[in-house]
Design a protein around this motif. Sequence first.
Motif, PDB file in Angstrom:
ATOM      1  N   TRP A  54     -12.031 -25.638  34.689  1.00  0.00           N
ATOM      2  CA  TRP A  54     -11.210 -25.776  35.139  1.00  0.00           C
ATOM      3  C   TRP A  54      -9.614 -24.843  34.970  1.00  0.00           C
ATOM      4  O   TRP A  54      -9.192 -25.059  34.224  1.00  0.00           O
ATOM      5  CB  TRP A  54      -9.566 -27.114  34.758  1.00  0.00           C
ATOM      6  N   LYS A  55      -9.824 -23.816  35.945  1.00  0.00           N
ATOM      7  CA  LYS A  55      -8.990 -22.556  36.207  1.00  0.00           C
ATOM      8  C   LYS A  55      -8.174 -22.403  37.134  1.00  0.00           C
ATOM      9  O   LYS A  55      -8.318 -21.873  37.719  1.00  0.00           O
ATOM     10  CB  LYS A  55      -9.746 -21.472  35.583  1.00  0.00           C
ATOM     11  N   TRP A 100      -0.936 -19.196  40.933  1.00  0.00           N
ATOM     12  CA  TRP A 100       0.047 -18.918  39.850  1.00  0.00           C
ATOM     13  C   TRP A 100       0.393 -17.430  40.120  1.00  0.00           C
ATOM     14  O   TRP A 100       1.088 -16.587  40.536  1.00  0.00           O
ATOM     15  CB  TRP A 100       0.888 -18.639  38.657  1.00  0.00           C
ATOM     16  N   LEU A 101      -1.237 -16.928  40.276  1.00  0.00           N
ATOM     17  CA  LEU A 101      -1.161 -15.449  40.526  1.00  0.00           C
ATOM     18  C   LEU A 101      -0.520 -15.071  41.780  1.00  0.00           C
ATOM     19  O   LEU A 101      -0.184 -13.688  41.698  1.00  0.00           O
ATOM     20  CB  LEU A 101      -3.192 -14.659  40.458  1.00  0.00           C
ATOM     21  N   GLU A 102      -1.187 -15.502  43.212  1.00  0.00           N
ATOM     22  CA  GLU A 102      -0.666 -15.326  44.501  1.00  0.00           C
ATOM     23  C   GLU A 102       0.649 -15.490  43.996  1.00  0.00           C
ATOM     24  O   GLU A 102       1.624 -14.322  45.471  1.00  0.00           O
ATOM     25  CB  GLU A 102      -0.690 -16.080  45.454  1.00  0.00           C
ATOM     26  N   GLN A 140      -4.744 -15.481  30.438  1.00  0.00           N
ATOM     27  CA  GLN A 140      -5.121 -15.946  31.495  1.00  0.00           C
ATOM     28  C   GLN A 140      -4.967 -14.971  32.985  1.00  0.00           C
ATOM     29  O   GLN A 140      -4.958 -15.047  33.516  1.00  0.00           O
ATOM     30  CB  GLN A 140      -3.991 -17.073  31.240  1.00  0.00           C
ATOM     31  N   LEU A 141      -3.821 -13.992  32.834  1.00  0.00           N
ATOM     32  CA  LEU A 141      -3.178 -13.457  33.024  1.00  0.00           C
ATOM     33  C   LEU A 141      -3.653 -12.307  34.071  1.00  0.00           C
ATOM     34  O   LEU A 141      -4.389 -12.036  34.633  1.00  0.00           O
ATOM     35  CB  LEU A 141      -1.851 -12.742  33.198  1.00  0.00           C
ATOM     36  N   SER A 175     -10.471 -11.596  38.459  1.00  0.00           N
ATOM     37  CA  SER A 175     -11.378 -12.236  39.179  1.00  0.00           C
ATOM     38  C   SER A 175     -11.548 -12.248  40.000  1.00  0.00           C
ATOM     39  O   SER A 175     -12.009 -12.550  41.493  1.00  0.00           O
ATOM     40  CB  SER A 175     -12.004 -13.867  38.651  1.00  0.00           C
ATOM     41  N   HIS A 176      -9.587 -11.348  40.686  1.00  0.00           N
ATOM     42  CA  HIS A 176      -9.059 -11.898  42.207  1.00  0.00           C
ATOM     43  C   HIS A 176      -8.945 -10.067  42.644  1.00  0.00           C
ATOM     44  O   HIS A 176      -8.576  -9.531  43.497  1.00  0.00           O
ATOM     45  CB  HIS A 176      -7.948 -12.657  42.464  1.00  0.00           C
ATOM     46  N   LYS A 177      -8.971  -8.714  41.658  1.00  0.00           N
ATOM     47  CA  LYS A 177      -9.302  -8.243  41.629  1.00  0.00           C
ATOM     48  C   LYS A 177      -8.073  -7.090  42.700  1.00  0.00           C
ATOM     49  O   LYS A 177      -7.908  -6.869  43.478  1.00  0.00           O
ATOM     50  CB  LYS A 177     -10.380  -7.441  42.493  1.00  0.00           C
TER      51      LYS A 177
END
Lengths: 331, 331
Positions: free
Chosen positions: A145-146, A150-152, A201-202, A208-210
């Motif tokens: 579960w990752k 929050w990245l967006e 994690q950041l 992974s989202h490039k």
Amino acid sequence: MVLYIIGLGLADEQDITLKGLNAVKSSSQIYLESYTSILMVHDFKQRLEELYGKEVTLAHRETVELEADSILYSASSSNVSFLVVGDPLSATTHTDLILRARTSQPPVPVKIIHNASITTAIGSSGLAGYNFGQTVSIPFWTSDWKPDSWLERIGENMRIGCHTLALGDIKVREQSIEDMSRGIVRYQPPRYMLIPQLITQLLSAAASHKVDYLDADKTLAIALCRMGSEDERILSGTLAELLAIASPSPEEARREEQEDDEDEMASEAELEARRAKRAEERAKRVYGQPLHSLVIVGARLHPLEREYASTFKVPGSKWDQVAREAYKCKE
Amino acid sequence: MVLYIIGLGLADEQDITLKGLNAVKSSSQIYLESYTSILMVHDFKQRLEELYGKEVTLAHRETVELEADSILYSASSSNVSFLVVGDPLSATTHTDLILRARTSQPPVPVKIIHNASITTAIGSSGLAGYNFGQTVSIPFWTSDWKPDSWLERIGENMRIGCHTLALGDIKVREQSIEDMSRGIVRYQPPRYMLIPQLITQLLSAAASHKVDYLDADKTLAIALCRMGSEDERILSGTLAELLAIASPSPEEARREEQEDDEDEMASEAELEARRAKRAEERAKRVYGQPLHSLVIVGARLHPLEREYASTFKVPGSKWDQVAREAYKCKE
């Protein structure tokens, strides 16, 4: 009577305001909310009780949800204080209790006593509050579960040049999946996300989202650790530098690997736990005990911000060079 | 010794923390910064002095800039407290003093004691801190100077669905252009932007830039007035509703116009001043004395936020309808 919702401030029992302390002293019952944050001193419940000369009841999430009626009933005949570390309303966690107080018959008057929270303490980084966008919370990842929505949010801030305050996850009174499936009520030790895990994690989510707005060597950040406490620690640098400073030296890494190899009896799970423990110790040596938060610096970095935050840079940091070249921040 | 930079919190002398009060009591000199905000009580200097049992020196912008060396010199031999209303580092206003302390020879240790500020008090609106984007400051417009770069900042927040905290301007120790040109050092009475003027400037800037993210009838907002004080006032509604509630009724407007018409001796400037005074009185009747700030609600409005902030809506407000229709916020 009054239901006081009181912020305790950042670090210890001395961070309460005079107004807050008076409210506590006028109260017949005192609850300390203990699921969104912690005071950064040992025996904090005892320290509060000593200061107040009154008993303090720890209020877990279940307590507040189940006993809201009884808390409000008490508040109908005498003052009740509900203490929250930091500012009491930084999240909407307690709005339900307040709404219920306001709408009960007769209504229970509610008084909020604000205090400092990490969102005011960000000023200590040297960055202006005005230049911060939305705050994000980085939850602990597990093997399967990752979450990374929050990245967006960070991306939204970065695209308009704003800084981001990223709060490390806090897990208190967690139950293991094994215990839960067996119906055993037993809590795991509390866990607090430390800077290296937060940055890992950041960078992992960014890879992974490039995304193009987070780069280990070109994104500046400021670690804010134990803000407001006696051993507050602030360190600045690139994401890679802030990670490297809590990583083992090549020699250490070799020695640890050798140790693990030689222990032929250890299972993979034991080795994994041992590695996690070493990483945690290294993180605490560099950044201190929790709580940790990270400011990710946005493109709007101002020369005065750059100069001030530069006083916290880790040894050998390229802070000023990156500010100049990647952020186009004037000297 | 130590230079303490201490936040006084939101409203009055009782909002200082125990830690802050101890620092003040250990100090031989106490400065109160008096150009970025104010305490919302009368005779606040006297009230502070009474509480501390010590003399407090008002520090104007000039004082701090000119006497920084002498402040730091004092701090080299005894503790000095520098008091700031709210949180001491919400803006970068005082970073220069702190940098100078840190780089003086020998360095003067600096200790920051944080406190609540309007950026923590926003929680009282019922909106979650996490959903706020960058904060903007709305400066007073004059007839020939109408800066509006803050509008684009609001737009940046609105486009990503974030709420915006808009702070009303504060003008203390202002000199008139006439006095300055004659070399007369005389200060204008302090001025604080009130909600109606703030909304008027918002709508005027939105109209002249033809932006689509601010609409008198479709943008929700929450007025936060005198937060943390005994007479704190929170009102929510559309921008138009928050403006209308402090506008004259048609009858009042007619009567005032008639009054003005009948006073044939009054110059246009006198009439203008009279109208401004009436508007100010109406604003204060509805929203109370300053300080006023406005939260502009973003598209991310959550049902729990909507419900809580709805408890503050002005009579007859379309809060819930607009939340449902324009914000697509679920019931």
